[in-house]
Design an enzyme around this catalytic site. Structure first.
Site, short mmCIF file in Angstrom:
data_model
loop_
_atom_site.label_atom_id
_atom_site.label_comp_id
_atom_site.label_asym_id
_atom_site.label_seq_id
_atom_site.Cartn_x
_atom_site.Cartn_y
_atom_site.Cartn_z
N HIS A 170 32.83 29.07 69.85
CA HIS A 170 32.15 28.65 71.03
C HIS A 170 32.03 29.56 72.21
O HIS A 170 31.08 29.73 72.76
CB HIS A 170 33.00 27.31 71.56
N GLU A 171 33.14 30.41 72.73
CA GLU A 171 33.01 31.35 73.64
C GLU A 171 32.20 32.55 73.33
O GLU A 171 31.45 33.10 74.32
CB GLU A 171 34.55 31.80 73.84
N HIS A 174 28.69 31.47 74.08
CA HIS A 174 28.22 31.70 75.41
C HIS A 174 27.91 32.99 75.68
O HIS A 174 26.81 33.51 76.05
CB HIS A 174 29.63 31.14 76.17
N TYR A 226 30.49 19.05 73.96
CA TYR A 226 31.70 18.42 74.60
C TYR A 226 31.78 17.06 73.78
O TYR A 226 30.98 16.22 73.29
CB TYR A 226 31.76 18.31 75.81
ZN LIG Z 1 31.76 26.29 76.77
#
Ligand SMILES: [Zn+2]
Length: 303
Positions: A170-171, A174, A226
């Site tokens: 996830h990071e 980004h 999310y």
């Molecule tokens: Zn995030």
């Protein structure tokens, strides 16, 4: 044979990631027993008190240099993509600080390496000559900037709650330029946001922005989605799938097929370049899509 004559007969092909389009299905072991990425991020970033030298966070885990960046255009408008090398791969230098145990480092490394089997992204250890690079550190919570920032940029994976395969992916997504699925400009066709259930000063996390969808559909199972109680002030859902509210939302434990597709499309992993010399010995380059490859290879063999 004259070198240039030889060159004129043989097209020098840079074929990048031949497998990336056809075989992008995520090949990972079953991680269904893990908490979802949304649950992990919320748990790790709850009630954080960042150090004075840490960036402001928006959207739960997105680092920004200024709160003015909240509704920023997609990062590509400011050239946030990482550069492509001549072999068609995108090499992204990283440095893992010494905060981590060997077991924790192994989780991070597995996350970094998971990109190379499904895309042209290649995370590699940084060198002193690298200009732009990721510094993977255990700071306050899990966070990353969106896209390449220039110079050193921190990806925080706190030892308290961020060291999972899904949170690492996830990071890193980004850092590659992607935002959260629930902020997509077309999200109102796929989820209903219950504004009355959102913590008041967290409502901006649901502002729609021009995300890099790359023609891929809204994906409830994206590792960038999310879960339905994110930023809730009353234990009621803040977002619910529509029209079928029972569809699982934000339960991913790894990158989805759509996550991988849009990554390959953003970085044009499935294109390759043919470099050839014309009759004047001038270099010509041709960008071809993956679908042209078989035809092109056949031509080469006839030569
Ligand atoms: Zn995030």
């Amino acid at each position: 044979m004259d070198f240039f004559l030889l060159f004129s007969f043989i097209e020098m092909m840079h074929i990048s990631n031949v497998m990336c389009c056809a075989d992008v299905a995520a090949v990972e072991e079953d991680t269904s027993s893990e908490l979802s990425v949304g649950e992990l991020l919320e748990r790790a970033n709850r009630d954080l008190t960042p150090d004075f030298d840490e960036p402001a966070l928006i959207g739960g885990d997105i680092a920004v240099n200024s709160e003015l960046d909240r509704n920023a255009d997609p990062c590509t408008s400011r050239g946030c993509l990482w550069g492509k090398w001549t072999d068609g791969n995108v090499y992204i230098p990283y440095y893992i600080t010494n905060h981590f145990s060997s077991r924790e480092k192994a989780i991070i490394t597995r996350g970094l390496e998971s990109f190379s089997s499904v895309s042209c992204i290649r995370f590699r250890p940084s060198r002193s000559s690298d200009r732009d690079w990721l510094s993977i550190e255990s700071q306050s919570g899990c966070y990353s900037y969106v896209g390449r920032q220039g110079g050193k940029q921190v990806v925080s994976l706190s030892r308290q709650g961020c060291l999972y395969h899904s949170t690492v992916q996830h990071e890193l997504l980004h850092a590659l330029g992607f935002n959260h699925e629930q902020t997509r400009s077309d999200r109102d066709s796929y989820i209903r946001v219950y504004w009355e259930n959102i913590i008041d000063d967290m409502k901006y996390n649901f502002n729609k922005i021009n995300t890099l969808n790359q023609g891929t559909p809204y994906d409830y199972n994206s590792v960038m989605q999310y879960e339905r109680y994110a930023f809730s002030k009353n234990n009621r859902p803040t977002m619910v799938p529509i029209p079928n509210s029972n569809v699982a939302l934000g339960k991913a434990t790894q990158m989805s097929r759509n996550d991988i597709d849009r990554l390959n499309r953003l970085y044009k992993c499935c294109e390759y370049t043919v470099v050839r010399l014309d009759s004047h010995n001038s270099i010509q380059t041709h960008r071809l899509s993956h679908s042209h490859r078989a035809l092109q290879l056949r031509t080469i063999h006839l030569l």
